[in-house]
Design an enzyme around this catalytic site. Structure first.
Site, PDB file in Angstrom:
ATOM      1  N   HIS A 221      12.347   7.758 -15.151  1.00 38.60           N
ATOM      2  CA  HIS A 221      10.975   7.623 -15.666  1.00 38.60           C
ATOM      3  C   HIS A 221       9.981   7.381 -14.523  1.00 38.60           C
ATOM      4  O   HIS A 221       9.013   6.628 -14.673  1.00 38.60           O
ATOM      5  CB  HIS A 221      10.869   6.478 -16.680  1.00 38.60           C
TER       6      HIS A 221
ATOM      7  N   ASN B 106      11.335   6.124 -26.467  1.00 34.28           N
ATOM      8  CA  ASN B 106      11.229   7.515 -26.024  1.00 34.28           C
ATOM      9  C   ASN B 106      10.550   8.353 -27.104  1.00 34.28           C
ATOM     10  O   ASN B 106      10.285   7.866 -28.196  1.00 34.28           O
ATOM     11  CB  ASN B 106      12.624   8.087 -25.752  1.00 34.28           C
TER      12      ASN B 106
ATOM     13  N   HIS C  93      10.412  -4.080 -20.259  1.00 29.28           N
ATOM     14  CA  HIS C  93      11.771  -4.604 -20.444  1.00 29.28           C
ATOM     15  C   HIS C  93      12.025  -4.788 -21.940  1.00 29.28           C
ATOM     16  O   HIS C  93      11.274  -5.530 -22.595  1.00 29.28           O
ATOM     17  CB  HIS C  93      11.865  -5.954 -19.705  1.00 29.28           C
TER      18      HIS C  93
HETATM   19 FE1  HDE Z   1      15.604   2.953 -19.660  1.00 29.74          FE
HETATM   20  N1  HDE Z   1      15.373   2.350 -17.756  1.00 29.74           N
HETATM   21  N2  HDE Z   1      17.572   2.638 -19.528  1.00 29.74           N
HETATM   22  N3  HDE Z   1      15.904   3.754 -21.522  1.00 29.74           N
HETATM   23  N4  HDE Z   1      13.676   3.367 -19.799  1.00 29.74           N
HETATM   24  C1  HDE Z   1      14.220   2.325 -17.065  1.00 29.74           C
HETATM   25  O1  HDE Z   1      13.485   0.514 -15.797  1.00 29.74           O
HETATM   26  C2  HDE Z   1      18.189   1.936 -18.551  1.00 29.74           C
HETATM   27  C3  HDE Z   1      17.084   3.842 -22.179  1.00 29.74           C
HETATM   28  C4  HDE Z   1      13.001   3.802 -20.895  1.00 29.74           C
HETATM   29  O2  HDE Z   1       7.277   3.318 -18.215  1.00 29.74           O
HETATM   30  C5  HDE Z   1      14.344   1.625 -15.749  1.00 29.74           C
HETATM   31  O3  HDE Z   1      11.527  -0.172 -14.957  1.00 29.74           O
HETATM   32  C6  HDE Z   1      19.591   1.765 -18.852  1.00 29.74           C
HETATM   33  C7  HDE Z   1      16.873   4.130 -23.560  1.00 29.74           C
HETATM   34  C8  HDE Z   1      11.615   3.992 -20.583  1.00 29.74           C
HETATM   35  O4  HDE Z   1       8.029   1.809 -16.822  1.00 29.74           O
HETATM   36  C9  HDE Z   1      15.799   1.170 -15.721  1.00 29.74           C
HETATM   37  C10 HDE Z   1      19.794   2.422 -20.037  1.00 29.74           C
HETATM   38  C11 HDE Z   1      15.515   4.229 -23.697  1.00 29.74           C
HETATM   39  C12 HDE Z   1      11.488   3.643 -19.251  1.00 29.74           C
HETATM   40  C13 HDE Z   1      16.313   1.688 -17.043  1.00 29.74           C
HETATM   41  C14 HDE Z   1      18.532   2.961 -20.453  1.00 29.74           C
HETATM   42  C15 HDE Z   1      14.932   3.998 -22.419  1.00 29.74           C
HETATM   43  C16 HDE Z   1      12.786   3.253 -18.791  1.00 29.74           C
HETATM   44  C17 HDE Z   1      13.876   2.414 -14.573  1.00 29.74           C
HETATM   45  C18 HDE Z   1      21.095   2.616 -20.789  1.00 29.74           C
HETATM   46  C19 HDE Z   1      14.721   4.561 -24.959  1.00 29.74           C
HETATM   47  C20 HDE Z   1      10.219   3.683 -18.434  1.00 29.74           C
HETATM   48  C21 HDE Z   1      12.620   1.732 -14.089  1.00 29.74           C
HETATM   49  C22 HDE Z   1      21.748   1.383 -21.132  1.00 29.74           C
HETATM   50  C23 HDE Z   1      14.885   3.577 -26.036  1.00 29.74           C
HETATM   51  C24 HDE Z   1       9.436   2.434 -18.587  1.00 29.74           C
HETATM   52  C25 HDE Z   1      12.444   0.603 -14.970  1.00 29.74           C
HETATM   53  C26 HDE Z   1       8.144   2.533 -17.807  1.00 29.74           C
HETATM   54  C27 HDE Z   1      13.046   2.806 -17.488  1.00 29.74           C
HETATM   55  C28 HDE Z   1      17.562   1.463 -17.423  1.00 29.74           C
HETATM   56  C29 HDE Z   1      18.399   3.732 -21.617  1.00 29.74           C
HETATM   57  C30 HDE Z   1      13.510   4.061 -22.209  1.00 29.74           C
HETATM   58  C31 HDE Z   1      16.621   1.649 -14.544  1.00 29.74           C
HETATM   59  C32 HDE Z   1      20.607   1.042 -18.007  1.00 29.74           C
HETATM   60  C33 HDE Z   1      17.933   4.272 -24.657  1.00 29.74           C
HETATM   61  C34 HDE Z   1      10.519   4.485 -21.526  1.00 29.74           C
HETATM   62  O5  HDE Z   1      15.913  -0.223 -15.702  1.00 29.74           O
END
Ligand code: HDE
Length: 712
Positions: free
Chosen positions: A80, A153, A344
């Site tokens: 993202h 999402n 978060h």
């Molecule tokens: Fe994320 N995800 N994600 N994700 N995610 C990040 O956090 C992660 C997942 C989502 O505009 C990271 O600050 C793991 C689902 C959005 O700043 C990180 C898993 C959904 C955004 C991270 C998921 C999301 C992130 C990267 C699986 C939809 C952007 C930078 C367990 C419900 C937020 C950050 C923004 C961002 C980890 C799965 C949505 C790496 C480990 C499911 C919208 O922490």
């Protein structure tokens, strides 16, 4: 007065800004200073030994400036990374006290400030806005009880069921590590290799191959919390809840060919679209909806509520609309706000809680962990965009970049020397209290059998699509798999499609020169070693419905043309009504009309009036617009002799857009599209403005794709 009520967006007053206090500055009327506040006398020349002499190490002003510059970049988000943000407000329609005690979901007089960030997933920070990709839809609510983040999402499901697979998924989709190709694209071997071995991903893959993954605008996407969460009411009673954002702008897509061209013509298309809409007062709005399932119905469904690869079809549990978010202010500074915002899923307020969804549980660790690297330490909550409205009072201390100056000797609890402060809050005083879910089990690395059906909801999704949406899904699979070099990967994918829908599998296989084969046994790599294969093989969910209209974008067209982009194609000699009537009436309906002409400057009408040109045929392209109006007059002679003008209209036709012409404008259309017989669907040749407006509401005339096509 409730703190959230100090509305940011009326009379220019903004509690967030007051709350940023001395951090915001616009430099107006100020002397230039060093970072130590020393007034600078010469910012144009470094200190040298003589006019042409070497630069002196002593020049602390030069060194400070360059040092700061050298460290301007922070690590981009692992996923993202490419995002666009905006401020806004959330207003509640009705109190939700029956289900949740969250204050911002109970008092309809409270206006809660929000910051939303939309993003692509795979591309780097500077990548195109237009890849085929899932979009992030993250909202931070600055509530009076602290920050609540809904980090979702634009699809209601995810690729994997367990957090432990996330690094693999991301490694597979990112550019391949040996040559860092391709950027922001899933159409390559490593992604499809991984997916072809991960049947659980297929549901989200269906969404990814659908038009949802090429949105027309960030303003025109639905948002989903994906996981099942809990609402907790004042009695401590829990209900399961899924969150939905429904855009008032409709849910619209681009054509795939158009998205690819836009990547070149205007790589910031989505960012610009959001920015300009807000800038011009066309504030995008989304309604917040919830699907609520009572605790006792946890096991009622043919799918597991904890499985993030499943939806609860709206046809089974309706979405209750409870409030509205309006985005009404662009950030002042991209880096400070959009880049530094830290979301978060674990930022909660009392009244909202987690479930045991194993993907959600993993996320709860990941987000703080990643911010520590990205934002350089544990104090990122002090960055203005991340600050909560309630003051932060605890015994956390020190660390990189600490801003807060904590007074006194006491930084521990319990204490007597500080009078016991800061106090813990009782539940009745708003203290957060985790839901007391009973857990009685053995430790085990396993996946519940209730997570094993990977295809029923894929079939439901495909069945629910309109004809053109099905066609687009077939084409998307054919494109993506066509870019895959290794044939066995393609074969595994078409075999998987056969589990979803035979016609889909056959159409894609045919484009790839393959024949889909029935899976002889389930793909075994996700089955735990001690599981019985028969159990897995026989597990299939019978859904009570075979199609769900709510899944189709065709049911989600807008009812107006607000903030839609219309190109008014002109040249000298154009008729006056193009400006006095057409442009005026379209603008009255809040459309964004751009005057396009062969050259910049002014265009002179039949009567000699002059109007400003917004874009020339060199800088504009039809892909930047939703519709084209060709105004007749002497201008048609000029336009007919201009290849760019002819291409403009032919390309708009190819991308199924509404086109209108008046007077001899039709002759121009015929020249641009010699193969097409007029009248054609979505083409208004008689200057009928009402019909043109209806056509713009309809967005696209996808049936055109089934015709001979045009060479644009
Ligand atoms: Fe994320 N995800 N994600 N994700 N995610 C990040 O956090 C992660 C997942 C989502 O505009 C990271 O600050 C793991 C689902 C959005 O700043 C990180 C898993 C959904 C955004 C991270 C998921 C999301 C992130 C990267 C699986 C939809 C952007 C930078 C367990 C419900 C937020 C950050 C923004 C961002 C980890 C799965 C949505 C790496 C480990 C499911 C919208 O922490």
């Amino acid at each position: 007065m409730k703190i959230n009520e100090k509305e940011p967006y009326e009379n220019g007053a903004n509690p967030k800004k007051e709350h940023l206090g001395k951090y915001t500055t616009d430099n107006n009327g100020e002397f230039m200073t060093t970072d130590q506040g020393l007034k600078i006398n010469d910012d144009q020349n470094s200190l040298k030994a003589g006019d042409r002499g070497p630069t002196l190490l002593e020049d602390f002003i030069l060194r400070e400036k360059i040092t700061h510059f050298d460290h301007e970049r922070i690590p981009e988000r692992v996923v993202h990374a490419r995002g666009s943000g905006a401020h806004g407000v959330f207003e509640l329609y009705k109190p939700m006290g029956k289900y949740t005690k969250a204050k911002f979901l109970n008092d309809t007089s409270i206006k809660t400030p929000v910051f939303a960030r939309f993003s692509t997933v795979a591309g780097f920070r500077g990548s195109t806005d237009l890849p085929r990709d899932i979009r992030g839809f993250a909202v931070k609510f600055y509530t009076q009880e602290g920050n609540y983040d809904l980090v979702g999402n634009n699809t209601p499901v995810f690729f994997i069921q367990d957090a432990i697979k996330f690094p693999d998924l991301v490694h597979a989709v990112k550019p391949e590590p040996h040559n860092e190709i391709p950027q922001a694209a899933s159409a390559h071997d490593t992604f499809w290799d991984f997916i072809s071995l991960m049947p659980e991903a297929m549901h989200n893959i269906m969404w990814l191959m659908s038009d949802r993954a090429i949105p027309r605008s960030l303003r025109m996407m639905e948002g989903f919390g994906i996981h099942t969460f809990r609402f907790i009411n004042d009695e401590g009673q829990s209900h399961f809840v899924k969150f939905h954002w429904k855009p008032k702008q409709g849910v619209l897509s681009l054509a795939w060919d158009e998205a690819q061209r836009l990547s070149g013509k205007d790589t910031d298309f989505h960012r610009r679209d959001l920015w300009e809409a807000i800038d011009q007062g066309h504030f995008p709005e989304w309604e917040l909806g919830v699907q609520i399932v009572p605790e006792e119905d946890e096991h009622k469904y043919a799918f597991d509520l904890l499985d993030p690869t499943k939806i609860i079809p709206e046809e089974m549990v309706p979405v209750e609309i409870i409030g509205k978010m309006t985005l009404n202010r662009n950030p002042d500074n991209f880096f400070a706000e959009t880049e530094q915002v830290a979301f978060h899923p674990g930022h909660l307020v009392p009244g909202i809680d987690f479930t045991n969804d194993p993907l959600l549980q993993g996320r709860l660790f990941s987000y703080t962990d990643t911010q520590i690297t990205r934002l350089g330490g544990p104090n990122f909550h002090e960055i203005p965009i991340n600050k909560s409205i309630p003051e932060v009072t605890n015994n956390q201390r020190d660390g990189m970049h600490r801003m807060q100056i904590n007074k006194g000797k006491v930084s521990y609890n319990p204490n007597s020397m500080g009078g016991g402060c800061p106090f813990q809050a009782m539940i009745a005083e708003g203290g957060f209290h985790s839901y007391g879910e009973r857990i009685d089990s053995v430790k085990i690395r396993n996946r519940s059998k209730s997570f094993f059906d990977h295809f029923s909801q894929c079939t439901l999704f495909y069945n629910s699509m309109s004809d053109h949406e099905k066609r687009h899904i077939q084409n998307a699979f054919s494109f993506e798999l066509g870019k895959v070099k290794l044939v066995p990967i393609r074969q595994r994918m078409v075999n998987m499609l056969l589990e979803i829908d035979e016609s889909l599998a056959n159409a894609v296989a045919d484009n790839l020169g393959l024949v889909p084969k029935k899976l002889s046994q389930p793909i075994t790599d996700i089955i735990p070693a001690d599981a019985k294969l028969e159990d897995y093989a026989s597990f299939s969910n019978e859904l009570p419905i075979s199609d769900a209209p709510s899944l189709s974008m065709a049911t989600k067209l807008p009812t107006d043309i607000k903030a839609r982009r219309i190109a008014l194609l002109t040249a000298d000699g154009v008729n006056d009504e193009a400006f006095t009537k057409v442009k005026l009436q379209l603008c009255d309906r809040d459309a964004m009309v751009a005057v396009i002409a062969p050259k910049h400057g002014f265009v002179t009408t039949e009567s000699g009036d002059q109007y400003q040109v917004d874009e020339s045929l060199l800088t504009a392209a039809s892909v930047m617009f939703d519709a084209v109006y060709v105004a007749g007059g002497d201008s048609i002679k000029t336009l007919s002799a201009n290849a760019d003008a002819l291409h403009f209209v032919a390309e708009a036709f190819k991308h199924c857009k509404p086109i209108a012409a008046d007077r001899n404008g039709t002759e121009f259309l015929q020249k641009a599209l010699p193969e097409i017989k007029f009248p054609a669907d979505g083409v208004t040749a008689d200057g009928n403005l009402e019909q043109f407006v209806k056509n713009i509401q309809q967005h696209r005339f996808w049936e055109r794709e089934c015709g001979a096509g045009v060479p644009a």
